[in-house]
Design an enzyme around this catalytic site. Sequence first.
Site, PDB file in Angstrom:
ATOM      1  CG  ASN A 208     146.847   1.974 145.807  1.00 51.82           C
ATOM      2  OD1 ASN A 208     148.001   1.766 145.428  1.00 51.82           O
ATOM      3  ND2 ASN A 208     146.198   3.103 145.539  1.00 51.82           N
ATOM      4  N   PRO A 303     140.051  14.669 144.848  1.00 54.37           N
ATOM      5  CG  PRO A 303     141.947  15.997 144.686  1.00 54.37           C
ATOM      6  CD  PRO A 303     141.098  15.282 145.688  1.00 54.37           C
ATOM      7  CG  ASP A 304     138.577  12.142 138.429  1.00 55.25           C
ATOM      8  OD1 ASP A 304     139.666  11.955 137.847  1.00 55.25           O
ATOM      9  OD2 ASP A 304     137.561  11.462 138.208  1.00 55.25           O
ATOM     10  CB  ILE A 305     144.557  13.983 139.321  1.00 55.37           C
ATOM     11  CG1 ILE A 305     144.634  14.245 140.828  1.00 55.37           C
ATOM     12  CG2 ILE A 305     145.706  14.675 138.598  1.00 55.37           C
ATOM     13  CD1 ILE A 305     145.875  13.665 141.492  1.00 55.37           C
ATOM     14  CG  PHE A 323     147.810   3.838 133.676  1.00 52.50           C
ATOM     15  CD1 PHE A 323     148.479   2.629 133.675  1.00 52.50           C
ATOM     16  CD2 PHE A 323     148.323   4.890 132.941  1.00 52.50           C
ATOM     17  CE1 PHE A 323     149.649   2.464 132.948  1.00 52.50           C
ATOM     18  CE2 PHE A 323     149.493   4.740 132.202  1.00 52.50           C
ATOM     19  CZ  PHE A 323     150.164   3.527 132.217  1.00 52.50           C
ATOM     20  CE  LYS A 337     140.188   5.879 135.351  1.00 56.19           C
ATOM     21  NZ  LYS A 337     141.147   5.159 136.220  1.00 56.19           N
TER      22      LYS A 337
END
Length: 397
Positions: A208, A303-305, A323, A337
Site C-alpha cells: 500500500n 494475522p491480525d496483529i 490506527f 474497529k
Amino acid sequence: MLSGKTILLIIGGGIAAYKSLELIRRLKERGAAVVPVMTGAAGEFVTPLSVSALAGGKVYTDLFDLTDEAEMGHIQLSRAADLIVVAPATADLIGKVANGLAGDLASTLLMATDTEVLMAPAMNVRMWEHYAVQRNLAWLRDNGVRFVGPNEGDMACGEYGPGRMAEPMEIVAAVEARLARGVLSGKRAIVTSGPTHEPIDPVRYIANRSSGAQGTAIARALAARGAEVVFVTGPADVAPPEGVEVVKVQSARQMLAAVEAALPADVAVMAAAVADWRVKSESGSKIKKVKGALPVLEFEENPDILAQVSQMTEGRPGLVVGFAAETDDVVAHATAKRARKGCDWIVANDVSPETGIMGGTENAVVLISDAGAEDWPRMGKQDVAERLADRIAAAVS
C-alpha cells in the site's frame, strides 16, 4: 525538553552547513545552550558572525588560539557539553575521527572527548556509498557514535540518492532522544510502522502507499520522552528514527513475530498499515506472462496483529493504540474497529486520495477512546506524534 542542557555543535564544511543555523535556533528555543565550533571549510558556507548571533555566544574555530586555551582549553570544551553534535558530518570529519586524526579544533575535540557524539552525515551520494566511508561509519557505530540520517533526495550537485543531511527537527528529535530523562523513563513501548509487502513471486508483491512517516514520528516522540522504544517497521520510505531499537520486516507474519518477540511492553502503538491479505501460495519463481491467460491468485487472511495484542490474556501492554485508515464514514468505521479489536484507543484518519494524507507530510486524526471521538486539527505528522505521545505519557505514567 532541553532546558539546562549544553550542546557542543561542530559544523563541518559542506553545503548542508546552512541547516546548522536553523538547528541552532531550534535547539535554543527548547532551552539548550549551544556552543558552536566551526571547521575552516564551514566558514566557506556560513559565517561565524551568523552562527554566533544565533548561538548567543562565541564561535570556536582555532586549535591554537591562546586566548581560548586560557579561558577554556579544547579538552575542557570537549567535555563540558551534555552531547556533541556534528552537523554536517562530512566524509572528511568522519574519516578523521575513525582513523584517529586530530589536525584541527573539530577533530581534536572529537578525539579528546568522553561525551556522547551524535553525527548527522551529509555528502554526495557517491561519497556516501564509497567503501572507505562505509568502513569508517561501521567502525564509529561499533564504538558508540550515534547517527541521524542521512536522508535520500536531490543533491546540491544535481544527483539523487542517500546523502542529504537530516532536517533540523529530525536532529533535534535525535538530540532529545539521547538526552531524554522524561516522563516515560522506565517505560517500554512497541511501535509498528510502514507498509508490509506480501510476496506474489520473487519480484512482485502486494503493498500500500503508507510511507511510514507517522509511525516514525511517534517512535521519535516517545523516545524523546524517555521511553525505551522498539520500532518494528516494514519497508517504509522514511528512515527509522535515531535512538530506538529498529527491527526491519517485510511481511505481516514477520511483523507479528517481531512484535511478540518485543513483548512485554507498557505501550503498543500499532501504526503500521498491515496488508489484510496475502497470496495463499507464493510462487518460487517469477510468474510468466502468457498471452490470453491471466494468472489466478488465491488469497488468505494475514494475522491480525492489533487484535492479537489487544486480546492477550497474559502480558498485554497496559495501553494498546490502533490506527484506522478510512476513506469514508471515518468515525463510525473506526469506532467499530476499536470494539472489534479490543484496543484501548484508535487513531483514525481519512486517507481518501484528495486529502493527500497517505504518503504526505500532514495528518488530520480523530482519537477514539472510552471518552468518545475527539477531532484533532490538521497538522504536521510530527505534531500529531507529539500530541499523541503526551496523551500516552499521561495515561501510563
